[in-house]
Design a protein around this motif. Structure first.
Motif, PDB file in Angstrom:
ATOM      1  N   ASN A 115      -8.011  48.147 -14.313  1.00 14.75           N
ATOM      2  CA  ASN A 115      -7.811  49.604 -14.266  1.00 14.75           C
ATOM      3  C   ASN A 115      -6.855  50.113 -15.340  1.00 14.75           C
ATOM      4  OD1 ASN A 115      -9.415  49.644 -11.863  1.00 14.75           O
ATOM      5  ND2 ASN A 115      -7.621  48.943 -10.735  1.00 14.75           N
ATOM      6  N   THR A 131      -3.643  52.093 -13.376  1.00 10.60           N
ATOM      7  CA  THR A 131      -3.460  52.828 -12.131  1.00 10.60           C
ATOM      8  C   THR A 131      -3.195  51.834 -11.011  1.00 10.60           C
ATOM      9  OG1 THR A 131      -5.820  52.808 -11.633  1.00 10.60           O
ATOM     10  CG2 THR A 131      -4.995  54.725 -12.807  1.00 10.60           C
ATOM     11  N   SER A 134      -4.569  53.172  -5.660  1.00 11.16           N
ATOM     12  CA  SER A 134      -5.733  54.049  -5.696  1.00 11.16           C
ATOM     13  C   SER A 134      -5.415  55.378  -6.368  1.00 11.16           C
ATOM     14  CB  SER A 134      -6.267  54.296  -4.282  1.00 11.16           C
ATOM     15  OG  SER A 134      -6.408  53.094  -3.583  1.00 11.16           O
ATOM     16  N   ASN A 135      -4.910  55.306  -7.575  1.00  4.69           N
ATOM     17  CA  ASN A 135      -4.621  56.497  -8.386  1.00  4.69           C
ATOM     18  C   ASN A 135      -3.433  57.308  -7.901  1.00  4.69           C
ATOM     19  OD1 ASN A 135      -6.737  56.414 -10.416  1.00  4.69           O
ATOM     20  ND2 ASN A 135      -8.132  56.726  -8.704  1.00  4.69           N
ATOM     21  N   SER A 153     -10.425  50.979 -17.422  1.00  6.43           N
ATOM     22  CA  SER A 153     -11.033  51.926 -16.486  1.00  6.43           C
ATOM     23  C   SER A 153     -12.147  52.687 -17.163  1.00  6.43           C
ATOM     24  CB  SER A 153      -9.999  52.960 -16.046  1.00  6.43           C
ATOM     25  OG  SER A 153      -9.226  52.470 -15.019  1.00  6.43           O
ATOM     26  N   VAL A 247     -17.801  57.573  -1.749  1.00  5.75           N
ATOM     27  CA  VAL A 247     -16.721  57.493  -2.737  1.00  5.75           C
ATOM     28  C   VAL A 247     -15.374  57.723  -2.053  1.00  5.75           C
ATOM     29  CG1 VAL A 247     -18.173  58.202  -4.676  1.00  5.75           C
ATOM     30  CG2 VAL A 247     -16.924  59.943  -3.393  1.00  5.75           C
ATOM     31  N   GLN A 249     -11.139  56.037  -1.505  1.00  8.46           N
ATOM     32  CA  GLN A 249     -10.274  54.871  -1.556  1.00  8.46           C
ATOM     33  C   GLN A 249     -10.975  53.604  -1.073  1.00  8.46           C
ATOM     34  OE1 GLN A 249      -6.633  55.523   0.537  1.00  8.46           O
ATOM     35  NE2 GLN A 249      -5.591  53.900  -0.563  1.00  8.46           N
ATOM     36  N   LYS A 252     -16.584  53.832  -3.551  1.00  9.34           N
ATOM     37  CA  LYS A 252     -16.583  53.683  -5.004  1.00  9.34           C
ATOM     38  C   LYS A 252     -15.552  54.632  -5.616  1.00  9.34           C
ATOM     39  CE  LYS A 252     -20.928  51.887  -6.492  1.00  9.34           C
ATOM     40  NZ  LYS A 252     -21.729  51.640  -5.295  1.00  9.34           N
ATOM     41  N   PRO A 253     -14.902  54.207  -6.681  1.00  4.84           N
ATOM     42  CA  PRO A 253     -14.031  55.130  -7.385  1.00  4.84           C
ATOM     43  C   PRO A 253     -14.864  56.030  -8.297  1.00  4.84           C
ATOM     44  CG  PRO A 253     -13.933  52.966  -8.409  1.00  4.84           C
ATOM     45  CD  PRO A 253     -14.890  52.862  -7.254  1.00  4.84           C
ATOM     46  N   GLY A 273      -9.653  58.354  -4.307  1.00  8.03           N
ATOM     47  CA  GLY A 273     -10.748  57.707  -5.017  1.00  8.03           C
ATOM     48  C   GLY A 273     -11.405  58.552  -6.092  1.00  8.03           C
TER      49      GLY A 273
ATOM     50  N   ASN B 121      -4.860  47.220  -6.334  1.00 10.56           N
ATOM     51  CA  ASN B 121      -6.250  47.412  -6.800  1.00 10.56           C
ATOM     52  C   ASN B 121      -6.704  46.422  -7.877  1.00 10.56           C
ATOM     53  OD1 ASN B 121      -4.957  50.603  -6.781  1.00 10.56           O
ATOM     54  ND2 ASN B 121      -6.525  50.077  -5.308  1.00 10.56           N
TER      55      ASN B 121
END
Ligand code: FAD
Lengths: 322, 248
Positions: A115, A131, A134-135, A153, A247, A249, A252-253, A273, B121
């Motif tokens: 990522n 990241t 999860s962002n 990413s 979509v 967390q 899918k991101p 996500g 992650n």
């Protein structure tokens, strides 16, 4: 001591993320004062990688590899890395590359960072930004090993054109039968439609759409925009839409240029996500819905009225700009 | 069949993420820790193998003693035994090496990990573990059936799914789909009581390196306010997306 990038293709055609990974590899090569080499498997038009700074392509043509196999692909990339004496290997973040990357890292005893969203901020020590949570945060991560594996990413570093001439060499690595002890027997995949992973635009529907029978307008909107369709978790849990569209967390991101959320409240797990998307639009009857705090543009209104109007306006816009 | 479920102890999905010590550490203050959601789907599938096919199910986690409530929860859900490798899980490669040692000692046929852990992650532990052990591996696994040594699995791919055939010993990176959300189990009183009596073996870590180190953390930049467009003026949204955001 070049930088090696795995440029992923599908049915011979490079994916957009291959060009993005190539752009990234070129940037790293510049920083290290070396060149960027690509490894591609059964790809056509390898010269096109020259648009993104790749000076050499190792091209593998082998029918055994027409279907993705993580172990075989990882072994090939590892062999190419060894031959090239590559110290930095760059891959993308598709579901296939996420499958093969940890195998490759272990083979090469490479420190791996997933990522990654920006060019290395330093190459000695080697530090990249990625990241995490999860962002909900970023980490600046140092790679301690001699060989480094960077998984970039989707849609973060972007495509950077740097035209150079490219030589394409045939590369015939050992492909052992043992690699196929995990065998693909059937692929069930939407064809001719953008997927959430590589679409520029994603149109997503939530529980506010009341039922699966109302997805016609979501698909039509996606069609007009050339977008992929997605959904919130409860929508897939209730079976209104396939799991592959979930979509967030735990799904899918999404890292598209445009994300349109329709009848989605914007729960923290959903936002985590999708927040990597550049522009976010929300359409929701409830002005207090948390998604309005995360969005760039919003319409407070009933999806069943707003979406058909939006489709109509987009069709007019397309007709004018065709 | 002997199954090992690898469990990561992670902040609850609703957690606010803050950093401390000059942004060099994740701030665990006030954070609830839970079984990583991807691992919980795997654990629940393992329970199915236990009940339907007589499998033995162990869970393993690499972490300090603060991870024990999460491990106990896995025991309360129905795992037979637990192993905690007493070390800070510093990076994916380090964790994979620790788990590989656990697998070698325990002689497991099927190792179920989560496709990624929702804290850092990385998505690398299952694949690294499989490679260290030279076992078969299926990532983003959404279904698995075992018949003797033969395995039929389903994998989620971009835009669809793929059927896979392979054999034990096998590592999977699991996620939702292995079981449905509605199949997840909340431990009952009896499970919680029984969990107290089950073995939670604490083992010392093996010598291993962390291939990466997080130097510093950062929070995302705060977001600007949303621009509202009137529901009767949808054309304005098209205009903004084209001329301002430049995304269509
Ligand atoms: C461990 C865990 C993990 C999770 N992971 C995820 C994840 O990965 N992804 C995810 O999405 N969720 C996830 N969730 C679930 C999340 O908490 C929310 O429950 C979910 O995102 C809500 O989905 P929704 O927005 O579709 O539904 P709701 O929250 O019910 O929202 C529906 C929205 O539609 C609006 N609405 C109603 N009618 C209309 C109309 N006619 N027109 C326009 N708007 C309308 C309502 O105002 C409301 O805001 C997770 C939860 C947990 C506990």
């Amino acid at each position: 001591m070049s930088v090696l990038v795995y440029t992923e293709s599908e049915n011979g055609k490079f994916k957009k993320n291959a060009f993005e990974a190539a752009s990234y590899a070129y940037e790293v090569a510049q920083q290290l004062g070396t060149t960027a080499t690509a490894i591609s498997i059964n790809a056509n038009e390898n010269e096109s990688l020259g648009n993104y700074g790749i000076t050499k392509v190792l091209n593998v043509s082998n029918d055994k590899l027409s279907t993705f196999n993580a172990k075989a692909y990882a072994n090939i990339i590892a062999e190419a890395a060894k031959n090239e004496g590559a110290k930095v290997i760059v891959v993308s973040s598709s579901s296939d590359t996420k499958f093969l990357a940890p195998l490759l890292a272990t083979k090469l005893e490479a420190g791996m960072v997933s990522n990654v969203v920006a060019a290395p901020e330093s190459t000695s020590p080697f530090i990249v930004k990625r990241t995490v949570f999860s962002n909900k945060g970023f980490a600046h991560t140092q790679i301690n090993t001699e060989i480094k594996l960077i998984a970039v990413s989707n849609n973060a570093f972007g495509l950077v054109e740097n035209t150079t001439s490219t030589t394409v060499e045939d590369f015939s690595p050992t492909v052992s039968d043992a690699d196929f002890s995990t065998k693909s027997t059937e692929i069930d995949k939407v064809v001719g439609k953008a997927t959430i992973a590589d679409a520029d635009i994603v149109v997503s529907g939530g529980r506010g759409l009341k039922g699966p029978e109302n997805w016609g307008m979501i698909e039509e909107l996606a069609d007009v925009l050339g977008a992929a369709t997605a959904c919130s978790k409860p929508v897939s849990d209730m079976g209104w839409r396939p799991h592959s569209e979930h979509v967030g967390q735990t799904g899918k991101p999404v890292a598209s240029n445009l994300y349109i959320a329709i009848g989605i409240s914007g729960a923290i797990q959903h936002l985590a996500g999708v927040s990597a998307s550049k522009t976010k639009v929300v359409i929701n009857t409830d002005p207090e819905a948390p998604f309005f705090k995360a969005a760039d543009y919003g319409i407070v209104g009933d999806a069943f009225e707003v979406v058909p109007k939006l489709i109509e306006k987009l069709k007019e816009f397309k007709a004018q700009n065709a | 069949m002997k199954i090992l479920v690898c469990i990561s102890n992670v902040p609850d999905t609703t957690s606010k993420i803050n950093f401390t010590d000059g942004n060099t550490k994740f701030d665990t203050n006030g954070v609830q820790f839970v079984i990583n959601p991807n691992d919980e789907f795997g654990l629940t599938r393992a329970m199915w193998f236990k009940e339907k096919q007589g499998a033995t199910v162990h869970v393993a986690s690499v972490g300090g003693s603060s991870a024990e409530p999460t491990i106990r929860k896995a025991l309360a859900i129905g795992a037979d035994e637990a192993i905690r490798v007493d070390a800070e899980p510093t990076d994916g490669y380090f964790v994979a090496q620790q788990l590989a040692a656990v697998v070698k000692n325990g002689g497991y046929d099927l190792i179920i990990a989560g496709r990624e852990s929702i804290d850092y992650n990385g998505g690398m532990v299952p694949g690294m573990l499989a490679t260290l052990l030279d076992m078969n591996f299926v990532n983003t696994c959404i279904n698995i059936e075992v018949d003797g040594n033969n395995v039929k699995a389903m994998r989620e791919i971009d835009g669809g799914k793929e059927k896979i055939e392979t054999t034990l010993p096998l590592v999977i990176g699991g996620q939702k789909g292995l079981v449905e959300e509605s199949d997840l189990r909340i431990p009952n009183m009896r499970g919680i009581m029984m969990a107290r009596k089950k073995a939670l073996n604490v083992v010392a870590p093996i010598d291993a390196i962390a291939a990466t180190t997080d130097i510093k953390f950062e929070q995302p930049a705060p977001k600007g306010a949303v621009k509202l467009v009137d529901a009767d003026n949808v054309g304005e949204l098209v205009n903004l997306l084209h001329n301002e955001a430049k995304v269509i």
